[in-house]
Design an enzyme around this catalytic site. Structure first.
Site, mmCIF file in Angstrom:
data_model
loop_
_atom_site.group_PDB
_atom_site.id
_atom_site.type_symbol
_atom_site.label_atom_id
_atom_site.label_comp_id
_atom_site.label_asym_id
_atom_site.label_seq_id
_atom_site.Cartn_x
_atom_site.Cartn_y
_atom_site.Cartn_z
ATOM 1 N N GLY A 131 59.809 48.538 55.957
ATOM 2 C CA GLY A 131 58.573 48.963 56.261
ATOM 3 C C GLY A 131 58.291 50.469 56.423
ATOM 4 O O GLY A 131 57.214 50.969 55.900
ATOM 5 N N THR A 161 63.918 52.378 60.334
ATOM 6 C CA THR A 161 64.036 53.994 60.143
ATOM 7 C C THR A 161 63.008 54.976 60.805
ATOM 8 O O THR A 161 63.426 55.914 61.337
ATOM 9 C CB THR A 161 64.131 54.198 58.568
ATOM 10 O OG1 THR A 161 65.081 53.449 57.932
ATOM 11 C CG2 THR A 161 64.220 55.561 58.246
ATOM 12 N N HIS A 207 65.704 49.662 52.474
ATOM 13 C CA HIS A 207 65.942 50.206 53.816
ATOM 14 C C HIS A 207 65.892 51.675 53.721
ATOM 15 O O HIS A 207 66.714 52.036 52.617
ATOM 16 C CB HIS A 207 67.121 49.662 54.346
ATOM 17 C CG HIS A 207 67.043 47.780 54.503
ATOM 18 N ND1 HIS A 207 67.996 47.078 54.102
ATOM 19 C CD2 HIS A 207 66.067 47.547 55.257
ATOM 20 C CE1 HIS A 207 67.674 45.996 54.372
ATOM 21 N NE2 HIS A 207 66.461 46.073 55.162
ATOM 22 N N GLY A 208 65.936 52.408 54.864
ATOM 23 C CA GLY A 208 66.120 53.742 55.036
ATOM 24 C C GLY A 208 64.737 54.744 54.238
ATOM 25 O O GLY A 208 63.881 53.982 54.396
ATOM 26 N N ASP A 228 69.086 41.198 63.688
ATOM 27 C CA ASP A 228 68.839 41.541 62.229
ATOM 28 C C ASP A 228 69.754 41.724 61.356
ATOM 29 O O ASP A 228 71.010 42.187 61.701
ATOM 30 C CB ASP A 228 68.121 43.223 62.221
ATOM 31 C CG ASP A 228 67.352 43.391 61.142
ATOM 32 O OD1 ASP A 228 66.863 42.547 60.393
ATOM 33 O OD2 ASP A 228 66.988 44.725 60.823
HETATM 34 ZN ZN LIG Z 1 66.198 44.642 56.484
#
Ligand SMILES: [Zn+2]
Length: 288
Positions: A210, A233, A180-181, A82
């Site tokens: 997501g 996450t 993200h997070g 990733d």
């Molecule tokens: Zn990503």
């Protein structure tokens, strides 16, 4: 089934209007829990590894325990690197057996991103390894790559069109407002932009960030043909909170296997409900 690249599974997902779950695993336990959930649901799955996690184990060491999990699975499994911004590291992972790579050149100007993506693609040459690219910048922190809100840029349709035409990647992550997070404040997703990009794209689109999206948001994006959904996450939270909950409730037990078993079950349950929703459109992501 088999240890494979993401090419066929994402093509099938796009055609079948479902999405394959891609989970950022951090060790053997999390990888096994995710694959076991996919096997029980009889659908393909992607194990994602961040560069930071791979570096913690070492490239060969990590692949040495991931490969048997994938090869022994009763469904197709891909192992995907990733957000790799380092071309040389991506090449080393390909040589060690990763079946899929995301080269993330989104922080560089489009021309440079295209040039670097092509170099990674050239290195694949003939091997069954899938390649994911990114256009626009997805906000938040992933694997120590920080994108501040002010620097986050939605992908433009024109940039995506040019990138797709010139690189020939297998799937594309366009920035459409996911992060993200853990989301802070209102989530603003640009569904129209996602559809516009999907309309001009010959290949499947990927949804990053997501964790924290509602069932409705996931459903809408999968209806718009999002074919791969990344969950990172939520795995980290389930893992750490699981460790904490079990240890707090059993302070004098000191039995690592029981602790691992408890955390495994939490990760399995998390993966199961996500995969169930993404692929079979059953259940809910957000139930407890
Ligand atoms: Zn990503």
């Amino acid at each position: 089934m088999a240890y494979v690249s993401m090419k066929k599974m994402l093509k099938d997902a796009r055609a079948g209007h479902y999405a394959v779950g891609a989970f950022n695993i951090v060790n053997y336990l999390t990888a096994k829990a995710v694959v076991d959930a996919a096997c029980d649901l009889k659908v393909p799955v992607i194990l994602q590894t961040s560069v930071k996690t791979v570096k913690q184990f070492g490239i060969e060491e990590f692949m040495s325990f991931l490969r048997p999990i994938c090869e022994n699975a009763s469904v197709d499994v891909a192992v995907h690197l990733d957000h790799c911004t380092d071309k040389e590291y991506a090449k080393r992972c390909m040589d060690a057996g990763w079946s899929s790579i995301m080269f993330d050149g989104s922080k560089t100007p489009l021309e440079q991103n295209i040039k670097d993506t092509l170099e990674v693609k050239d290195y694949i040459s003939g091997r069954d390894i899938s390649l994911e690219g990114e256009v626009g910048s997805i906000v938040g922190v992933e694997d120590d790559i920080v994108v501040h809100k002010d620097d986050a840029a939605y992908a433009s349709r024109e940039d995506c069109e040019k990138y797709l035409k010139e690189t020939g990647v297998d799937c594309l992550a366009p920035a459409i407002g996911t992060a993200h997070g853990v989301y802070k404040g209102e989530i603003k997703l640009n569904y129209d932009l996602f559809k516009e990009i999907d309309d001009i794209s010959p290949i499947p689109l990927v949804l990053h960030g997501g964790t924290g999206l509602s069932d409705e948001m996931f459903g809408k994006l999968i209806d718009l043909r999002a074919s791969k959904v990344n969950i990172s996450t939520a795995i980290k939270i389930a893992y750490c909170q699981g460790m904490y909950a079990y240890s707090s409730a059993n302070r004098d037990e000191n039995d690592p296997l029981k602790l691992d078993d408890y955390v495994y079950k939490r990760i399995y349950a998390l993966a199961f409900k996500h995969i169930n929703f993404f692929t079979l459109r059953k259940g809910s992501i957000n139930d407890e």
